[in-house]
Design a protein around this motif. Structure first.
Motif, short mmCIF file in Angstrom:
data_model
loop_
_atom_site.label_atom_id
_atom_site.label_comp_id
_atom_site.label_asym_id
_atom_site.label_seq_id
_atom_site.Cartn_x
_atom_site.Cartn_y
_atom_site.Cartn_z
N ALA A 250 19.85 -32.96 4.20
CA ALA A 250 19.49 -34.36 3.94
C ALA A 250 17.98 -34.53 3.76
O ALA A 250 17.53 -35.40 3.02
N LEU A 251 17.20 -33.68 4.42
CA LEU A 251 15.74 -33.81 4.38
C LEU A 251 15.12 -33.26 3.10
O LEU A 251 14.12 -33.78 2.61
N PHE A 252 15.71 -32.18 2.56
CA PHE A 252 15.14 -31.52 1.40
C PHE A 252 16.18 -31.37 0.30
O PHE A 252 17.35 -31.10 0.57
N GLU A 253 15.75 -31.51 -0.96
CA GLU A 253 16.67 -31.49 -2.09
C GLU A 253 17.50 -30.22 -2.15
O GLU A 253 18.69 -30.24 -2.43
N ASN A 254 16.86 -29.08 -1.89
CA ASN A 254 17.59 -27.81 -1.96
C ASN A 254 18.17 -27.38 -0.62
O ASN A 254 18.75 -26.31 -0.49
N GLY A 255 18.01 -28.25 0.39
CA GLY A 255 18.56 -27.98 1.71
C GLY A 255 17.85 -26.90 2.48
O GLY A 255 18.34 -26.45 3.52
N LYS A 256 16.66 -26.49 2.00
CA LYS A 256 15.90 -25.42 2.67
C LYS A 256 14.52 -25.93 3.04
O LYS A 256 13.88 -26.66 2.30
N ILE A 257 14.07 -25.51 4.21
CA ILE A 257 12.73 -25.86 4.66
C ILE A 257 11.71 -25.12 3.79
O ILE A 257 11.95 -23.97 3.40
N PRO A 258 10.57 -25.74 3.41
CA PRO A 258 9.63 -25.13 2.46
C PRO A 258 8.72 -24.04 3.06
O PRO A 258 7.50 -24.14 3.03
N THR A 259 9.34 -23.01 3.62
CA THR A 259 8.58 -21.89 4.16
C THR A 259 9.50 -20.68 4.28
O THR A 259 10.72 -20.83 4.36
N ASP A 260 8.89 -19.51 4.26
CA ASP A 260 9.66 -18.28 4.47
C ASP A 260 9.68 -17.87 5.94
O ASP A 260 10.31 -16.87 6.29
N LYS A 261 9.01 -18.64 6.79
CA LYS A 261 9.00 -18.34 8.23
C LYS A 261 10.42 -18.51 8.79
O LYS A 261 11.20 -19.33 8.31
N PRO A 262 10.76 -17.76 9.82
CA PRO A 262 12.08 -17.93 10.44
C PRO A 262 12.29 -19.36 10.92
O PRO A 262 11.39 -19.97 11.48
N CYS A 263 13.47 -19.89 10.67
CA CYS A 263 13.79 -21.27 11.04
C CYS A 263 15.21 -21.32 11.56
O CYS A 263 16.11 -20.66 11.02
N ILE A 264 15.43 -22.11 12.60
CA ILE A 264 16.78 -22.25 13.14
C ILE A 264 17.05 -23.73 13.46
O ILE A 264 16.18 -24.44 13.97
N GLY B 47 30.76 -46.49 18.25
CA GLY B 47 30.08 -45.44 17.51
C GLY B 47 28.64 -45.79 17.21
O GLY B 47 28.27 -46.97 17.14
N SER B 48 27.82 -44.76 17.01
CA SER B 48 26.40 -44.98 16.72
C SER B 48 26.20 -45.30 15.24
O SER B 48 26.77 -44.65 14.36
N LEU B 49 25.38 -46.29 14.98
CA LEU B 49 25.02 -46.68 13.63
C LEU B 49 23.64 -46.13 13.32
O LEU B 49 22.65 -46.52 13.94
N GLU B 50 23.54 -45.22 12.36
CA GLU B 50 22.25 -44.61 12.01
C GLU B 50 21.43 -45.58 11.17
O GLU B 50 21.93 -46.18 10.23
N SER B 51 20.13 -45.71 11.52
CA SER B 51 19.26 -46.62 10.78
C SER B 51 18.85 -46.05 9.44
O SER B 51 18.53 -46.79 8.50
N ASP B 52 18.81 -44.72 9.30
CA ASP B 52 18.41 -44.07 8.06
C ASP B 52 19.20 -42.77 7.95
O ASP B 52 19.02 -41.86 8.75
N ASP B 53 20.06 -42.68 6.95
CA ASP B 53 20.96 -41.53 6.82
C ASP B 53 20.20 -40.22 6.63
O ASP B 53 20.73 -39.15 6.95
N VAL B 54 18.98 -40.28 6.12
CA VAL B 54 18.18 -39.07 5.92
C VAL B 54 17.93 -38.36 7.25
O VAL B 54 17.88 -37.12 7.32
N PHE B 55 17.78 -39.12 8.33
CA PHE B 55 17.47 -38.56 9.63
C PHE B 55 18.72 -38.34 10.50
O PHE B 55 18.61 -38.06 11.68
#
Length: 330
Positions: free
Chosen positions: A128-142, A181-189
């Protein structure tokens, strides 16, 4: 003050061997390792972590990204991550995303968060955060508390947790079910974990032969006050035929306190199950689905450190199971 050369001399090994011991290199002979550790103890040697990091090209820092601040769940998982990182002589940089403006900065590959040795993303969906679904770095991410098919993740089986709540919630034959149920204020987050819990809960009800028309859903922000307002509007049923599932203990507690305004008491006039097992849950006697918050944080930190140290590209996908906690409200 003793230095690494002093340790090497006392242990009868090279400086390189001492360095390998300090970095937990498995190629060091056990006898040499013990000699070095004994020398370190006798000399009271304390390694200069900053210098070690400079020489290895590492920062000794991990970026931890969270959606917001102020919730117990996030503070507990961050504390667990920090405690685990400290065992490996790592520190964290905490970055609450909070807004789309901060997301814009987070999307810049040159941003300072990507200058650390790795990234842990908590309760946020990278898809949801990034168009390609990947964080913009080659560093390890979890990712923690959410998952997708493209990224490493440690999560809880929220669908199964909701299903577990439906199987344990006591329901009279002719009673209705209220879902808060919880109502999200912004679906991106949004991590969509609440939707997974609701889906699992409804599936469990349908398996019990429950009809959709007997399920009422109230959506509200993840706030005590919002659930409190819902509780105040519930009319007391003299037959006690109402059962409630709240997707978070915060909402369950708020609802229970709102119901008290009209003398409507949990466990007596209605049944309710929450989700999370937060610190207050046992004190108020709330039946709930417990999720292993600290385990998720610890495992995420450990798996990330492994990736940093051995450079593994193997996909990590770990799903932890919830547990039901029966107390007074069900």
């Amino acid at each position: 003050m003793a230095n690494i050369s002093d340790v090497a001399k006392k242990a009868g090994v090279s400086v390189g061997t001492v360095s390998k011991v300090l970095n937990n290199d498995a190629t060091v002979k056990e006898k040499n390792r013990q000699n070095v550790l004994e020398a370190i103890k006798n000399l009271g040697y304390s390694p200069n972590v900053h210098a070690r990091n400079l020489s290895s090209g590492k920062t000794g820092l991990i970026s931890v990204i969270i959606p917001t601040i102020g919730h117990e769940f996030q503070s507990r998982i961050v504390n667990s991550i920090d405690e685990t990182l400290a065992k490996y002589e790592y520190d964290s940089i905490l970055f609450p995303l909070l807004s789309r403006d901060r997301l814009r900065r987070f999307s810049n590959p040159g941003y300072f968060l990507y200058q650390t040795d790795g990234i842990i993303v908590v309760s946020l969906a990278l898809s949801a955060l990034f168009e390609n679904g990947k964080i913009p770095t080659d560093k390890p991410c979890i990712m923690v508390d959410t998952s997708d098919d493209s990224n490493d993740c440690i999560k809880m089986d929220n669908y199964n947790g909701g299903f577990m709540a439906s199987k344990n919630l006591k329901i009279e034959d002719d009673s209705d079910v209220l879902v808060i149920g919880s109502l999200e204020s912004d679906d991106v987050f949004s991590s969509h974990v609440f939707d997974e819990r609701l889906a699992g809960f409804k599936k469990g009800l349908f398996d019990r032969g429950f009809e959709e028309k007997r399920i009422k859903t109230e959506r509200c922000p993840l706030e005590f006050s919002s659930a409190y307002d819902i509780g105040k509007t519930v009319e007391k049923n003299p037959d006690g035929k109402l059962s409630v599932f709240a997707v978070s203990d915060i909402l369950a507690w708020g609802f229970m306190e709102g119901c008290k305004e009209s003398g409507f008491l949990a466990g007596k006039d209605y049944r309710i199950i929450g989700y999370d097992d937060l610190n207050f849950s046992e004190r108020i006697g709330l039946s709930t689905v417990k999720q292993p918050i600290e385990d998720m944080g610890r495992m995420a930190a450990e798996e990330l450190i492994k990736k940093i140290r051995d450079g593994s590209k193997q996909k990590i996908s770990i799903s932890l199971n919830p547990e039901y906690r029966e107390r007074n409200t069900n």
